[in-house]
Design an enzyme around this catalytic site. Structure first.
Site, short mmCIF file in Angstrom:
data_model
loop_
_atom_site.label_atom_id
_atom_site.label_comp_id
_atom_site.label_asym_id
_atom_site.label_seq_id
_atom_site.Cartn_x
_atom_site.Cartn_y
_atom_site.Cartn_z
N ALA A 49 -52.37 -23.21 -26.30
CA ALA A 49 -53.28 -24.36 -26.19
C ALA A 49 -52.85 -25.60 -26.96
O ALA A 49 -53.53 -26.61 -26.91
CB ALA A 49 -54.67 -23.95 -26.69
N TYR A 53 -48.78 -28.17 -21.08
CA TYR A 53 -49.78 -27.96 -20.04
C TYR A 53 -51.04 -27.25 -20.55
O TYR A 53 -52.14 -27.51 -20.05
CB TYR A 53 -49.16 -27.18 -18.87
CG TYR A 53 -48.38 -28.06 -17.94
CD1 TYR A 53 -49.03 -29.06 -17.22
CD2 TYR A 53 -47.01 -27.93 -17.78
CE1 TYR A 53 -48.33 -29.90 -16.36
CE2 TYR A 53 -46.30 -28.77 -16.92
CZ TYR A 53 -46.98 -29.75 -16.21
OH TYR A 53 -46.30 -30.58 -15.36
N GLU A 75 -48.24 -21.98 -34.29
CA GLU A 75 -47.75 -23.22 -34.89
C GLU A 75 -47.59 -23.04 -36.40
O GLU A 75 -48.16 -22.14 -37.00
CB GLU A 75 -48.72 -24.37 -34.59
CG GLU A 75 -48.95 -24.63 -33.11
CD GLU A 75 -47.71 -25.17 -32.38
OE1 GLU A 75 -46.76 -25.63 -33.06
OE2 GLU A 75 -47.69 -25.13 -31.13
N TYR A 235 -32.90 -22.36 -12.89
CA TYR A 235 -34.35 -22.16 -12.99
C TYR A 235 -34.85 -21.13 -11.98
O TYR A 235 -34.95 -19.96 -12.29
CB TYR A 235 -35.13 -23.50 -12.89
CG TYR A 235 -36.48 -23.33 -13.52
CD1 TYR A 235 -36.74 -23.77 -14.82
CD2 TYR A 235 -37.50 -22.64 -12.87
CE1 TYR A 235 -37.97 -23.53 -15.43
CE2 TYR A 235 -38.73 -22.40 -13.47
CZ TYR A 235 -38.96 -22.85 -14.74
OH TYR A 235 -40.17 -22.60 -15.34
N VAL A 275 -41.28 -33.57 -19.61
CA VAL A 275 -40.70 -33.38 -20.93
C VAL A 275 -41.73 -32.64 -21.79
O VAL A 275 -42.81 -33.15 -22.05
CB VAL A 275 -40.41 -34.74 -21.61
CG1 VAL A 275 -39.72 -34.53 -22.94
CG2 VAL A 275 -39.61 -35.65 -20.71
P1 NAD Z 1 -44.97 -25.90 -24.48
O1 NAD Z 1 -43.77 -25.49 -25.26
O2 NAD Z 1 -45.42 -27.33 -24.55
O3 NAD Z 1 -46.26 -25.00 -24.93
C1 NAD Z 1 -46.15 -23.65 -25.21
C2 NAD Z 1 -47.41 -23.14 -25.90
O4 NAD Z 1 -47.25 -21.75 -26.16
C3 NAD Z 1 -47.71 -23.79 -27.27
O5 NAD Z 1 -49.11 -23.94 -27.41
C4 NAD Z 1 -47.22 -22.73 -28.26
O6 NAD Z 1 -47.85 -22.76 -29.54
C5 NAD Z 1 -47.61 -21.47 -27.51
N1 NAD Z 1 -46.88 -20.27 -27.93
C6 NAD Z 1 -45.56 -19.99 -27.84
N2 NAD Z 1 -45.31 -18.74 -28.30
C7 NAD Z 1 -46.51 -18.23 -28.67
C8 NAD Z 1 -46.94 -16.97 -29.21
N3 NAD Z 1 -46.08 -15.97 -29.44
N4 NAD Z 1 -48.25 -16.82 -29.50
C9 NAD Z 1 -49.17 -17.81 -29.29
N5 NAD Z 1 -48.82 -19.00 -28.74
C10 NAD Z 1 -47.52 -19.20 -28.46
O7 NAD Z 1 -44.71 -25.43 -22.98
P2 NAD Z 1 -45.09 -26.01 -21.53
O8 NAD Z 1 -43.94 -26.76 -21.00
O9 NAD Z 1 -46.44 -26.62 -21.53
O10 NAD Z 1 -45.13 -24.64 -20.71
C11 NAD Z 1 -46.32 -23.94 -20.45
C12 NAD Z 1 -46.19 -23.23 -19.11
O11 NAD Z 1 -46.01 -24.23 -18.09
C13 NAD Z 1 -44.98 -22.29 -19.01
O12 NAD Z 1 -45.35 -21.19 -18.23
C14 NAD Z 1 -43.96 -23.14 -18.27
O13 NAD Z 1 -43.00 -22.37 -17.59
C15 NAD Z 1 -44.87 -23.88 -17.31
N6 NAD Z 1 -44.30 -25.10 -16.70
C16 NAD Z 1 -43.68 -26.06 -17.45
C17 NAD Z 1 -43.12 -27.17 -16.81
C18 NAD Z 1 -42.41 -28.24 -17.58
O14 NAD Z 1 -41.66 -29.02 -16.99
N7 NAD Z 1 -42.61 -28.36 -18.87
C19 NAD Z 1 -43.24 -27.33 -15.42
C20 NAD Z 1 -43.92 -26.35 -14.69
C21 NAD Z 1 -44.46 -25.24 -15.34
#
Ligand code: NAD
Length: 394
Positions: A49, A53, A75, A235, A275
């Site tokens: 959270a 996303y 975090e 990917y 990003v």
């Molecule tokens: P991000 O790195 O911004 O967020 C990841 C979150 O996961 C953070 O809140 C982090 O604290 C949490 N986290 C990581 N390891 C953890 C753990 N062990 N315990 C608790 N929390 C943990 O990532 P994002 O880019 O928002 O990705 C989120 C999802 O969206 C993923 O499934 C990703 O594949 C998908 N996604 C991302 C994109 C993109 O371009 N960034 C595009 C499409 C889909």
């Protein structure tokens, strides 16, 4: 302490608390400017959270439909002479803003893959919230300690089957080069599925169901990415893509379970390439995003995480049965990215990009600005020369 960005490879090792708070306010403002989301969720659990996303969906639910939320993340708070991670500052700023608006907001900082954090979450939900109506699963993690076996699985971002060579960019240095990535072996592929696949999502839903903390008709969603042919080997057809296939398997299993529980549903939303801390670590993807931003900004169709989530909630998820699924049963908010004219423009620019013309042919400047913003830098109205207290607590 005066906090400036310190970029090391694809991470920034500092974060600015006031800047992160301003970034949260910007996202809240966007959601509120779009008006309330009728029939939106009221009680949500967001796993992952604090950034990207997951954070955007938490903000959308809270400020779009007045949802109380429990956010789970991993975090690091500030330590002597070291700032906290941006997700720490983001979560504090979100929590303060939500509570000031009279909304319930609670947080758990720890390993979401562990049984302990799941148990703590159930205790908080049972004590404060009651049954949840939306579970957002948005983890992006490099590793997972399996709660049953204790094995530490590490995810890799590699092609499968054959080496993959393509252009990439070092966004910090602005150097375009060719990169060859050797294929993953079967163990690495299986480990990536263990980390980024759907087993943990299923464990969360099972734990909530066993504790009778899922509201009848509850929804759950997780996120995926497909993207264009340029990035498929690393990917969609790579180790992360294999994990996403497993996430889709889990979505179908969870959907069946939730449908039987008062007509609920579970699905995958395929989102736009943006990003985030997770995407900046994937080779080739930053170059693709830099070109994509250039084209979508010129067309006026560019969106960030908050625009994507606000659109998903308001035009699909809570738009009275207007959830549009593709042939594989996924919702698509990557639709504008995947428009043929956008992809044709990218294919035309891609072979031409060099270090010398990077700034003209791509939006590398916008990429860098977005990247720094993830860490709270470059926000309007923030005085980055002022002394700021890095130690902030909930
Ligand atoms: P991000 O790195 O911004 O967020 C990841 C979150 O996961 C953070 O809140 C982090 O604290 C949490 N986290 C990581 N390891 C953890 C753990 N062990 N315990 C608790 N929390 C943990 O990532 P994002 O880019 O928002 O990705 C989120 C999802 O969206 C993923 O499934 C990703 O594949 C998908 N996604 C991302 C994109 C993109 O371009 N960034 C595009 C499409 C889909």
């Amino acid at each position: 302490m005066i906090i400036k960005p310190k970029v090391r490879g694809f991470v920034c090792v500092t974060a600015h608390p006031t800047g992160c708070a301003a970034h949260i306010q910007e996202q809240i403002h966007h959601v509120m400017s779009k008006g309330s989301i009728n029939h939106g969720p009221k009680k949500i659990l967001v796993i992952g959270a604090s950034t990207g996303y997951g954070l955007a969906s938490r903000i959308t639910a809270a400020f779009g439909s007045g949802a109380g939320s429990l956010g789970i993340f991993f975090e690091r708070p500030s330590e002597d002479g070291r700032t906290a991670t941006p997700g720490w500052y983001n979560s504090i700023a979100f929590t303060r803003a939500a509570r000031a608006a009279g909304l319930y907001a609670e947080n758990l900082n720890g390993d979401a893959f562990s049984t302990d954090i799941k148990q703590q979450a159930l205790t908080i939900i049972a004590r404060d919230m009651g049954p949840i109506d939306l579970v957002v699963y948005s983890l992006a993690s490099p590793r997972r300690t399996h709660p049953r076996t204790g094995v530490v699985h590490k995810s890799v971002l590699k092609p499968l089957g054959a080496p993959y060579t393509n252009k990439t960019v070092d966004p910090d240095k602005g150097i375009v080069s060719e990169i060859t990535i050797e294929p993953a072996n079967e163990q690495e592929a299986a480990d990536t599925v263990a980390v980024m696949g759907g087993e943990d999502w299923e464990m969360w839903i099972q734990a909530l169901a066993d504790a009778k903390l899922l509201a009848p008709g509850a929804t759950s969603m997780a996120f995926s990415y497909l993207g264009p042919v340029h990035t498929w080997p690393i990917y969609k057809d790579g180790t992360i893509g294999r994990a996403k296939v497993d996430l889709e398997r889990a979505a179908r299993a969870i959907d069946a379970k939730l449908q039987a529980h008062g007509g609920g549903r579970a699905f995958i939303s395929v989102n736009k390439a943006l990003v985030t801390q997770a995407s900046s670590a994937i080779p080739v993807v930053p170059l693709y995003i830099s070109i994509l931003y250039k084209i979508m900004k010129a067309q006026g169709t560019h969106e960030g995480c908050i625009e994507q989530m606000q659109r998903l909630f308001s035009t699909q998820l809570y738009a009275n049965g207007r959830l549009n699924f593709d042939a594989e049963g996924r919702t698509r908010v990557d639709d504008w990215e995947m428009r043929p004219e956008v992809q044709a423009a990218i294919s035309e620019i891609w072979p031409q990009v060099t270090t010398e013309n990077l700034a003209q042919l791509t939006d590398i400047t916008g990429y860098r600005a977005e990247f720094l913003k993830l860490f709270g830098f470059g926000l309007p109205g923030v005085n980055y020369d002022a002394d700021v207290e890095p130690h902030v607590t909930f």
